[in-house]
Design a protein around this motif. Structure first.
Motif, PDB file in Angstrom:
ATOM      1  N   ARG A  10       0.823  -1.209   0.000  1.00  0.00           N
ATOM      2  CA  ARG A  10       0.000   0.000   0.000  1.00  0.00           C
ATOM      3  C   ARG A  10       0.857   1.259   0.000  1.00  0.00           C
ATOM      4  O   ARG A  10       1.827   1.367   0.729  1.00  0.00           O
ATOM      5  CB  ARG A  10      -0.919   0.010   1.215  1.00  0.00           C
ATOM      6  N   PHE A  14      -3.336   5.120  -0.671  1.00  0.00           N
ATOM      7  CA  PHE A  14      -4.174   3.925  -0.738  1.00  0.00           C
ATOM      8  C   PHE A  14      -5.627   4.266  -0.393  1.00  0.00           C
ATOM      9  O   PHE A  14      -5.904   4.956   0.570  1.00  0.00           O
ATOM     10  CB  PHE A  14      -3.610   2.886   0.236  1.00  0.00           C
ATOM     11  N   PRO A  16      -9.126   2.589   0.717  1.00  0.00           N
ATOM     12  CA  PRO A  16      -9.721   1.357   1.235  1.00  0.00           C
ATOM     13  C   PRO A  16     -10.901   0.847   0.394  1.00  0.00           C
ATOM     14  O   PRO A  16     -11.218  -0.338   0.441  1.00  0.00           O
ATOM     15  CB  PRO A  16     -10.185   1.732   2.644  1.00  0.00           C
ATOM     16  N   VAL A  19     -10.274  -2.293  -1.843  1.00  0.00           N
ATOM     17  CA  VAL A  19     -10.073  -3.640  -1.293  1.00  0.00           C
ATOM     18  C   VAL A  19     -11.132  -4.635  -1.783  1.00  0.00           C
ATOM     19  O   VAL A  19     -10.772  -5.730  -2.241  1.00  0.00           O
ATOM     20  CB  VAL A  19      -9.986  -3.609   0.249  1.00  0.00           C
ATOM     21  N   HIS A  22     -10.316  -5.561  -5.335  1.00  0.00           N
ATOM     22  CA  HIS A  22      -9.121  -6.403  -5.352  1.00  0.00           C
ATOM     23  C   HIS A  22      -9.488  -7.840  -4.956  1.00  0.00           C
ATOM     24  O   HIS A  22      -9.072  -8.800  -5.609  1.00  0.00           O
ATOM     25  CB  HIS A  22      -8.084  -5.812  -4.390  1.00  0.00           C
ATOM     26  N   GLN A  23     -10.300  -7.990  -3.920  1.00  0.00           N
ATOM     27  CA  GLN A  23     -10.718  -9.325  -3.478  1.00  0.00           C
ATOM     28  C   GLN A  23     -11.556 -10.029  -4.546  1.00  0.00           C
ATOM     29  O   GLN A  23     -11.416 -11.234  -4.756  1.00  0.00           O
ATOM     30  CB  GLN A  23     -11.472  -9.225  -2.161  1.00  0.00           C
ATOM     31  N   PRO A  40      -3.440 -10.935   3.325  1.00  0.00           N
ATOM     32  CA  PRO A  40      -2.826  -9.671   3.739  1.00  0.00           C
ATOM     33  C   PRO A  40      -1.686  -9.910   4.724  1.00  0.00           C
ATOM     34  O   PRO A  40      -1.605 -10.953   5.368  1.00  0.00           O
ATOM     35  CB  PRO A  40      -3.985  -8.946   4.432  1.00  0.00           C
ATOM     36  N   LYS A  44      -0.887  -4.753   8.004  1.00  0.00           N
ATOM     37  CA  LYS A  44      -1.786  -3.974   7.124  1.00  0.00           C
ATOM     38  C   LYS A  44      -1.042  -3.143   6.076  1.00  0.00           C
ATOM     39  O   LYS A  44      -1.602  -2.225   5.504  1.00  0.00           O
ATOM     40  CB  LYS A  44      -2.704  -3.060   7.934  1.00  0.00           C
ATOM     41  N   GLY A  46       0.018  -4.280   3.228  1.00  0.00           N
ATOM     42  CA  GLY A  46      -0.259  -4.833   1.904  1.00  0.00           C
ATOM     43  C   GLY A  46      -0.519  -6.319   2.021  1.00  0.00           C
ATOM     44  O   GLY A  46      -0.993  -6.796   3.052  1.00  0.00           O
ATOM     45  N   ALA A  68      -5.841  -3.247  -7.402  1.00  0.00           N
ATOM     46  CA  ALA A  68      -4.803  -2.710  -6.529  1.00  0.00           C
ATOM     47  C   ALA A  68      -3.777  -1.937  -7.354  1.00  0.00           C
ATOM     48  O   ALA A  68      -3.268  -0.903  -6.927  1.00  0.00           O
ATOM     49  CB  ALA A  68      -4.128  -3.836  -5.755  1.00  0.00           C
ATOM     50  N   TRP A  74      -1.348   1.059  -4.818  1.00  0.00           N
ATOM     51  CA  TRP A  74      -0.472   0.007  -4.316  1.00  0.00           C
ATOM     52  C   TRP A  74       0.675  -0.200  -5.301  1.00  0.00           C
ATOM     53  O   TRP A  74       0.497  -0.095  -6.514  1.00  0.00           O
ATOM     54  CB  TRP A  74      -1.222  -1.321  -4.163  1.00  0.00           C
TER      55      TRP A  74
END
Length: 84
Positions: A10, A14, A16, A19, A22-23, A40, A44, A46, A68, A74
């Protein structure tokens, strides 16, 4: 297929909100049989994932589609990993 370790670190800017995107990207890779493991870092900062690809060029192309990376929040590093 070869294994590639993708490190996603990150940056200060960055966001949030990226996320979940990205997931979702990782879930899609898992569904394609390209993702071995992901998670992760405890601090936290990255995370990392183990990707299967034919060669480094393909691994880079896949990792550079990751939200990301495309979000600019990132730093993404891809390394061929000869895990045993």
């Amino acid at each position: 297929m070869n294994c590639y370790l993708v490190l996603a670190m990150r940056r200060p800017q960055f966001d949030p909100a990226v996320v979940p995107l990205h997931q979702q990207f990782l879930d899609e890779l898992r569904g394609q049989g390209r993702l071995e493991r992901a998670g992760p870092f405890g601090d936290k900062s990255g995370g990392a994932y183990l990707l299967r690809a034919a060669d480094l060029d393909e691994a880079l192309a896949i990792a550079h589609r990751d939200p990301a990376h495309t979000s600019g929040g990132w730093d993404i590093t891809v390394r061929e990993w000869q895990a045993r």
